[in-house]
Scaffold this motif. Structure first.
Motif, short mmCIF file in Angstrom:
data_model
loop_
_atom_site.label_atom_id
_atom_site.label_comp_id
_atom_site.label_asym_id
_atom_site.label_seq_id
_atom_site.Cartn_x
_atom_site.Cartn_y
_atom_site.Cartn_z
N SER A 71 31.28 49.77 60.60
CA SER A 71 30.33 48.75 60.15
C SER A 71 31.02 47.58 59.46
CB SER A 71 29.30 49.38 59.21
OG SER A 71 28.52 50.33 59.90
N ASP A 72 32.06 47.87 58.67
CA ASP A 72 32.69 46.79 57.92
C ASP A 72 33.34 45.77 58.85
OD1 ASP A 72 34.57 48.61 58.73
OD2 ASP A 72 35.67 48.69 56.84
N ALA A 73 33.87 46.22 60.00
CA ALA A 73 34.48 45.29 60.95
C ALA A 73 33.42 44.38 61.58
CB ALA A 73 35.22 46.07 62.03
N MET A 74 32.28 44.98 61.96
CA MET A 74 31.21 44.17 62.56
C MET A 74 30.62 43.21 61.54
SD MET A 74 29.32 46.94 65.04
CE MET A 74 29.99 48.49 64.43
N LEU A 75 30.49 43.68 60.29
CA LEU A 75 29.96 42.80 59.25
C LEU A 75 30.89 41.63 58.98
CD1 LEU A 75 28.43 45.20 56.58
CD2 LEU A 75 27.24 43.40 57.84
N GLU A 76 32.20 41.88 59.08
CA GLU A 76 33.14 40.78 58.84
C GLU A 76 32.97 39.69 59.88
OE1 GLU A 76 37.89 40.13 57.93
OE2 GLU A 76 37.01 42.13 57.90
N LEU A 77 32.74 40.07 61.13
CA LEU A 77 32.47 39.07 62.17
C LEU A 77 31.17 38.32 61.86
CD1 LEU A 77 33.33 41.03 65.46
CD2 LEU A 77 34.72 39.30 64.32
N LEU A 78 30.12 39.07 61.53
CA LEU A 78 28.83 38.44 61.26
C LEU A 78 28.88 37.53 60.05
CD1 LEU A 78 26.64 41.60 61.91
CD2 LEU A 78 26.61 39.51 63.29
N ASN A 79 29.64 37.93 59.03
CA ASN A 79 29.70 37.13 57.80
C ASN A 79 30.39 35.79 58.00
OD1 ASN A 79 28.31 38.91 56.13
ND2 ASN A 79 30.15 40.05 55.55
N VAL A 80 31.26 35.70 59.01
CA VAL A 80 31.90 34.39 59.28
C VAL A 80 31.21 33.68 60.44
CG1 VAL A 80 34.11 35.07 58.31
CG2 VAL A 80 33.67 35.46 60.74
N GLY A 81 30.10 34.25 60.92
CA GLY A 81 29.29 33.57 61.91
C GLY A 81 29.67 33.83 63.35
N ILE A 82 30.46 34.88 63.62
CA ILE A 82 30.86 35.20 64.98
C ILE A 82 29.97 36.31 65.53
CG2 ILE A 82 32.73 36.09 66.44
CD1 ILE A 82 34.71 34.91 64.45
N ALA A 133 22.14 51.32 58.70
CA ALA A 133 22.06 50.25 59.71
C ALA A 133 22.59 48.94 59.17
CB ALA A 133 20.62 50.10 60.22
N ARG A 134 23.77 49.00 58.56
CA ARG A 134 24.40 47.78 58.04
C ARG A 134 25.70 47.51 58.79
NH1 ARG A 134 23.36 49.78 52.48
NH2 ARG A 134 25.54 49.83 52.02
N PRO A 135 25.62 46.98 60.00
CA PRO A 135 24.43 46.63 60.79
C PRO A 135 24.07 47.74 61.78
CG PRO A 135 26.37 45.66 61.78
CD PRO A 135 26.87 46.43 60.58
N PHE A 136 22.97 47.54 62.50
CA PHE A 136 22.52 48.49 63.51
C PHE A 136 23.31 48.25 64.79
CE2 PHE A 136 19.46 49.86 66.83
CZ PHE A 136 19.29 51.17 66.42
N PRO A 168 29.26 39.52 67.42
CA PRO A 168 30.08 40.63 67.88
C PRO A 168 29.92 40.88 69.38
CG PRO A 168 28.87 41.23 65.89
CD PRO A 168 28.29 39.95 66.39
N PRO A 169 30.96 41.41 70.03
CA PRO A 169 30.84 41.73 71.46
C PRO A 169 29.65 42.66 71.72
CG PRO A 169 33.12 41.94 70.74
CD PRO A 169 32.30 41.72 69.50
N ALA A 170 29.04 42.51 72.87
CA ALA A 170 27.84 43.29 73.20
C ALA A 170 28.12 44.77 73.29
CB ALA A 170 27.24 42.79 74.52
N VAL A 171 29.39 45.15 73.49
CA VAL A 171 29.72 46.57 73.53
C VAL A 171 29.60 47.20 72.15
CG1 VAL A 171 32.20 46.31 73.11
CG2 VAL A 171 31.37 48.22 74.51
N LEU A 172 29.63 46.39 71.10
CA LEU A 172 29.50 46.88 69.73
C LEU A 172 28.06 46.83 69.25
CD1 LEU A 172 32.60 45.22 68.00
CD2 LEU A 172 32.40 47.55 68.88
N MET A 173 27.40 45.71 69.50
CA MET A 173 26.03 45.53 69.02
C MET A 173 25.19 44.88 70.10
SD MET A 173 26.52 44.06 65.14
CE MET A 173 24.75 43.76 65.00
#
Length: 345
Positions: free
Chosen positions: A271-282, A117-120, A284-289
């Motif tokens: 997961s790495d794509a979603m984490l990249e968004l989260l790590n820069v403070g963006i 779950a990195r991320p869920f 993620p679209p609701a369709v992803l998380m």
């Protein structure tokens, strides 16, 4: 199919001195982070070859491998064996919780899945729902590393999984178990060890993603085969589930094995794509998380991010006219609603 023996060969000068001086029958105390966690009655002290040890675990001795160098630092050259006792309150608590739930519900179909779950994300949610529909009890084994997780801390991962279970599932049928994930689970035998752990907790089925790196998926005689075709672990069935994607033509999450549209229409849950968004403070679209989960993670990663939260809310978010207190998670959720407003686009 057990891949290697468990050993106790601690590194460090003091450990080396103790093991060189002990005699058979002596009782040694086991200390972790300054606390006594158990004892071992010495039967034998023997030398090990650290290089052979890491090769058995990781399939290589190359120190550029992320696990090899760290494991070699923790391994001494002397190991001790004998009868031992260990007190591990968190494990004992989770084992008791699982057994009580099985007895309470007279459960026969108990499914287990191991996730980091990195991320869920939404694909996790879909697979979990499908499993729960066919299970009396579903156990989510959440990977908890023995060292601090520099990708996404265990506490926030646990919080996001708990939130989903509590608010969107029949939560009495779901148990979240911390899987104390030591270095031995990082090697080539990870899935074998996971299967044995899941079985020992009482599961009758273990579910693995088809794209799991350790599955060793291959095709022979036009039939898909995996690591588990080489071993027979009695008492538990292993089931593989296909990769889930979002198809922009189907307009929903689908299995890559059932969607007729090409991969160019698919959004993958990497997961790495979603984490990249989260790590820069963006966010993620609701369709992803799920937005609430994204908000938890961003609030954790960027505390006190907004300088004047009340004014920002007043300027950007429709309200009831009543003065209300808001936090950063409320702000992220409100922003997602604004992002999804489409009348002017």
């Amino acid at each position: 199919p057990f891949p290697f023996s468990f050993i106790l060969a601690p590194s460090g000068k003091k450990n080396q001195e103790v093991l060189e001086s002990v005699n058979k029958g002596e009782i040694l105390e086991l200390i972790s982070e300054g606390k006594r966690v158990g004892t071992i009655t010495v039967d034998e002290v023997y030398e090990i070859d650290p290089q052979r040890r890491v090769e058995r675990i990781y399939g290589t001795t190359d120190v550029s491998h992320p696990g090899v160098a760290g494991t070699l630092k923790r391994l001494g050259k002397l190991a001790v064996c004998g009868a031992y006792e260990i007190t591990f309150a968190e494990v004992e608590k989770s084992v008791t919780e699982v057994r009580e739930a099985i007895n309470r519900d007279k459960a026969e179909n108990i499914s287990g899945i191991v996730l980091a779950a990195r991320p869920f994300h939404r694909a996790h949610e879909r697979v979990i729902r499908q499993l729960l529909d066919k299970s009396d009890i579903l156990i989510l084994f959440l990977s908890k590393p023995y060292m601090e997780d520099d990708v996404l801390d265990y506490s926030i991962r646990k919080k996001s999984v708990d939130y989903f279970v509590k608010n969107f599932l029949t939560s009495h049928k779901v148990i979240v178990v911390p899987l104390e994930n030591t270095y031995i689970f990082s090697g080539i035998s990870e899935l074998i060890l996971n299967t044995l752990v899941v079985k020992n907790y009482g599961c009758t089925k273990f579910v693995v993603g088809q794209n799991h790196a350790g599955l060793g998926l291959y095709y022979e005689d036009e039939k898909a085969s995996t690591l588990f075709d080489q071993f027979n672990i009695e008492g538990i069935d292993v089931e593989t589930v296909s990769e889930m994607v979002y198809c922009d033509l189907c307009k929903t999450l689908v299995s890559v094995n059932t969607c007729p549209h090409g991969h160019h229409h698919h959004i993958s849950y990497h997961s790495d794509a979603m984490l990249e968004l989260l790590n820069v403070g963006i966010i993620p679209p609701a369709v992803l998380m799920r937005t609430e989960v994204s908000a938890m993670i961003l609030d954790y990663k960027f505390p006190k991010r907004f300088k004047n939260l009340s004014k920002l809310f007043y300027d950007l978010v429709p309200n009831t006219g009543v003065i209300e207190e808001h936090n950063q998670k409320d702000m992220y959720n409100a922003l997602m609603r604004l992002y999804q407003t489409s009348s002017l686009t």
